[in-house]
Design a protein around this motif. Structure first.
Motif, PDB file in Angstrom:
ATOM      1  N   LYS A  28       4.939  -9.241   9.374  1.00  0.00           N
ATOM      2  CA  LYS A  28       4.888  -8.324  10.511  1.00  0.00           C
ATOM      3  C   LYS A  28       4.134  -7.038  10.213  1.00  0.00           C
ATOM      4  N   ILE A  29       4.163  -6.563   8.976  1.00  0.00           N
ATOM      5  CA  ILE A  29       3.509  -5.292   8.674  1.00  0.00           C
ATOM      6  C   ILE A  29       2.276  -5.525   7.829  1.00  0.00           C
ATOM      7  N   ASN A  30       1.318  -4.626   7.997  1.00  0.00           N
ATOM      8  CA  ASN A  30       0.066  -4.738   7.278  1.00  0.00           C
ATOM      9  C   ASN A  30      -0.500  -3.339   7.094  1.00  0.00           C
ATOM     10  N   GLY A  31      -1.029  -3.049   5.932  1.00  0.00           N
ATOM     11  CA  GLY A  31      -1.602  -1.745   5.671  1.00  0.00           C
ATOM     12  C   GLY A  31      -3.044  -1.680   6.126  1.00  0.00           C
ATOM     13  N   THR A  32      -3.367  -0.692   6.930  1.00  0.00           N
ATOM     14  CA  THR A  32      -4.730  -0.483   7.422  1.00  0.00           C
ATOM     15  C   THR A  32      -5.272   0.802   6.798  1.00  0.00           C
ATOM     16  N   PRO A  33      -6.564   1.062   6.955  1.00  0.00           N
ATOM     17  CA  PRO A  33      -7.084   2.336   6.434  1.00  0.00           C
ATOM     18  C   PRO A  33      -6.433   3.552   7.113  1.00  0.00           C
ATOM     19  N   ASP A  34      -6.048   3.423   8.394  1.00  0.00           N
ATOM     20  CA  ASP A  34      -5.400   4.531   9.095  1.00  0.00           C
ATOM     21  C   ASP A  34      -3.963   4.725   8.621  1.00  0.00           C
ATOM     22  N   ARG A  35      -3.223   3.614   8.506  1.00  0.00           N
ATOM     23  CA  ARG A  35      -1.815   3.648   8.050  1.00  0.00           C
ATOM     24  C   ARG A  35      -1.630   2.628   6.937  1.00  0.00           C
ATOM     25  N   PRO A  36      -1.872   3.023   5.692  1.00  0.00           N
ATOM     26  CA  PRO A  36      -1.675   2.077   4.591  1.00  0.00           C
ATOM     27  C   PRO A  36      -0.197   1.749   4.383  1.00  0.00           C
ATOM     28  N   ARG A  37       0.040   0.710   3.599  1.00  0.00           N
ATOM     29  CA  ARG A  37       1.399   0.223   3.351  1.00  0.00           C
ATOM     30  C   ARG A  37       1.958   0.887   2.101  1.00  0.00           C
ATOM     31  N   LEU A  38       3.163   1.473   2.231  1.00  0.00           N
ATOM     32  CA  LEU A  38       3.872   2.056   1.087  1.00  0.00           C
ATOM     33  C   LEU A  38       4.876   1.011   0.622  1.00  0.00           C
ATOM     34  N   VAL A  39       4.604   0.368  -0.504  1.00  0.00           N
ATOM     35  CA  VAL A  39       5.456  -0.713  -0.993  1.00  0.00           C
ATOM     36  C   VAL A  39       6.252  -0.235  -2.199  1.00  0.00           C
ATOM     37  N   VAL A  40       7.534  -0.585  -2.211  1.00  0.00           N
ATOM     38  CA  VAL A  40       8.450  -0.189  -3.280  1.00  0.00           C
ATOM     39  C   VAL A  40       8.832  -1.431  -4.070  1.00  0.00           C
ATOM     40  N   THR A  41       8.650  -1.385  -5.373  1.00  0.00           N
ATOM     41  CA  THR A  41       9.078  -2.457  -6.263  1.00  0.00           C
ATOM     42  C   THR A  41      10.167  -1.895  -7.155  1.00  0.00           C
ATOM     43  N   LYS A  42      11.275  -2.622  -7.236  1.00  0.00           N
ATOM     44  CA  LYS A  42      12.445  -2.117  -7.947  1.00  0.00           C
ATOM     45  C   LYS A  42      12.834  -3.086  -9.053  1.00  0.00           C
ATOM     46  N   SER A  43      13.061  -2.550 -10.233  1.00  0.00           N
ATOM     47  CA  SER A  43      13.657  -3.338 -11.307  1.00  0.00           C
ATOM     48  C   SER A  43      15.037  -2.753 -11.584  1.00  0.00           C
ATOM     49  N   SER A  44      15.714  -3.261 -12.575  1.00  0.00           N
ATOM     50  CA  SER A  44      17.058  -2.750 -12.852  1.00  0.00           C
ATOM     51  C   SER A  44      17.025  -1.310 -13.363  1.00  0.00           C
ATOM     52  N   LYS A  45      15.948  -0.912 -14.030  1.00  0.00           N
ATOM     53  CA  LYS A  45      15.863   0.432 -14.590  1.00  0.00           C
ATOM     54  C   LYS A  45      14.844   1.324 -13.896  1.00  0.00           C
ATOM     55  N   HIS A  46      13.786   0.751 -13.368  1.00  0.00           N
ATOM     56  CA  HIS A  46      12.654   1.548 -12.897  1.00  0.00           C
ATOM     57  C   HIS A  46      12.311   1.265 -11.444  1.00  0.00           C
ATOM     58  N   LEU A  47      11.484   2.143 -10.899  1.00  0.00           N
ATOM     59  CA  LEU A  47      11.039   2.069  -9.517  1.00  0.00           C
ATOM     60  C   LEU A  47       9.536   2.313  -9.514  1.00  0.00           C
ATOM     61  N   PHE A  48       8.796   1.477  -8.804  1.00  0.00           N
ATOM     62  CA  PHE A  48       7.347   1.583  -8.736  1.00  0.00           C
ATOM     63  C   PHE A  48       6.955   1.659  -7.263  1.00  0.00           C
ATOM     64  N   VAL A  49       6.078   2.596  -6.916  1.00  0.00           N
ATOM     65  CA  VAL A  49       5.675   2.799  -5.534  1.00  0.00           C
ATOM     66  C   VAL A  49       4.154   2.828  -5.481  1.00  0.00           C
ATOM     67  N   GLN A  50       3.592   2.109  -4.491  1.00  0.00           N
ATOM     68  CA  GLN A  50       2.144   2.093  -4.306  1.00  0.00           C
ATOM     69  C   GLN A  50       1.834   2.266  -2.835  1.00  0.00           C
ATOM     70  N   VAL A  51       0.731   2.940  -2.552  1.00  0.00           N
ATOM     71  CA  VAL A  51       0.191   3.011  -1.200  1.00  0.00           C
ATOM     72  C   VAL A  51      -1.037   2.123  -1.204  1.00  0.00           C
ATOM     73  N   ILE A  52      -1.000   1.055  -0.382  1.00  0.00           N
ATOM     74  CA  ILE A  52      -2.012   0.003  -0.448  1.00  0.00           C
ATOM     75  C   ILE A  52      -2.731  -0.129   0.890  1.00  0.00           C
ATOM     76  N   ASP A  53      -4.046  -0.227   0.828  1.00  0.00           N
ATOM     77  CA  ASP A  53      -4.865  -0.571   1.992  1.00  0.00           C
ATOM     78  C   ASP A  53      -5.111  -2.072   1.910  1.00  0.00           C
ATOM     79  N   ASP A  54      -4.425  -2.847   2.762  1.00  0.00           N
ATOM     80  CA  ASP A  54      -4.520  -4.304   2.698  1.00  0.00           C
ATOM     81  C   ASP A  54      -5.864  -4.827   3.179  1.00  0.00           C
TER      82      ASP A  54
END
Length: 127
Positions: A28-54
């Protein structure tokens, strides 16, 4: 031995459920150049965040708890998530990104995920 097997089956079900949710949301969601996608990846200890232009297939901005200044901090995981949320918002604004689409990657909007999202909103990132 039986306890270990039960635990493995339970964690496999949780992982499969999260992946199903992730695929359902990603359709349903897709990152565009106007509104990129902020994706959160979570492990047991750490958190990774990226802003992606799909559309271009590029990561525009990223932040994580693995960075040197956060890795040595003695805060709990939720406080680190708030810090990462502020970092990603500041870096996105510096890159000219004002609004994003939030992708929690099948994780529940609770705890560290909610803390990160709230901190990003408080620092001026719109979603």
């Amino acid at each position: 031995m039986a306890i270990g097997l039960r635990h493995n089956k339970h964690s496999a079900k949780k992982t499969a459920s999260r992946l199903r949710r992730q695929i359902r949301v990603r359709k349903k969601i897709n990152g565009t150049p106007d509104r990129p996608r902020l994706v959160v990846t979570k492990s047991s200890k750490h958190l990774f965040v990226q802003v992606i232009d799909d559309v271009a297939g590029k990561t525009l901005v990223s932040a994580s708890t693995m960075e040197a200044d956060l890795r040595g901090a003695s805060d709990n995981k939720t406080d680190k998530a708030k810090t990462v949320g502020g970092l990603i918002a500041d870096r996105a604004k510096a890159a000219g990104i004002e609004a994003v689409v939030f992708d929690r990657a099948g994780n529940k909007y609770h705890g560290r995920i909610a803390a990160l999202a709230d901190a990003a909103r408080e620092n001026g990132l719109g979603f």
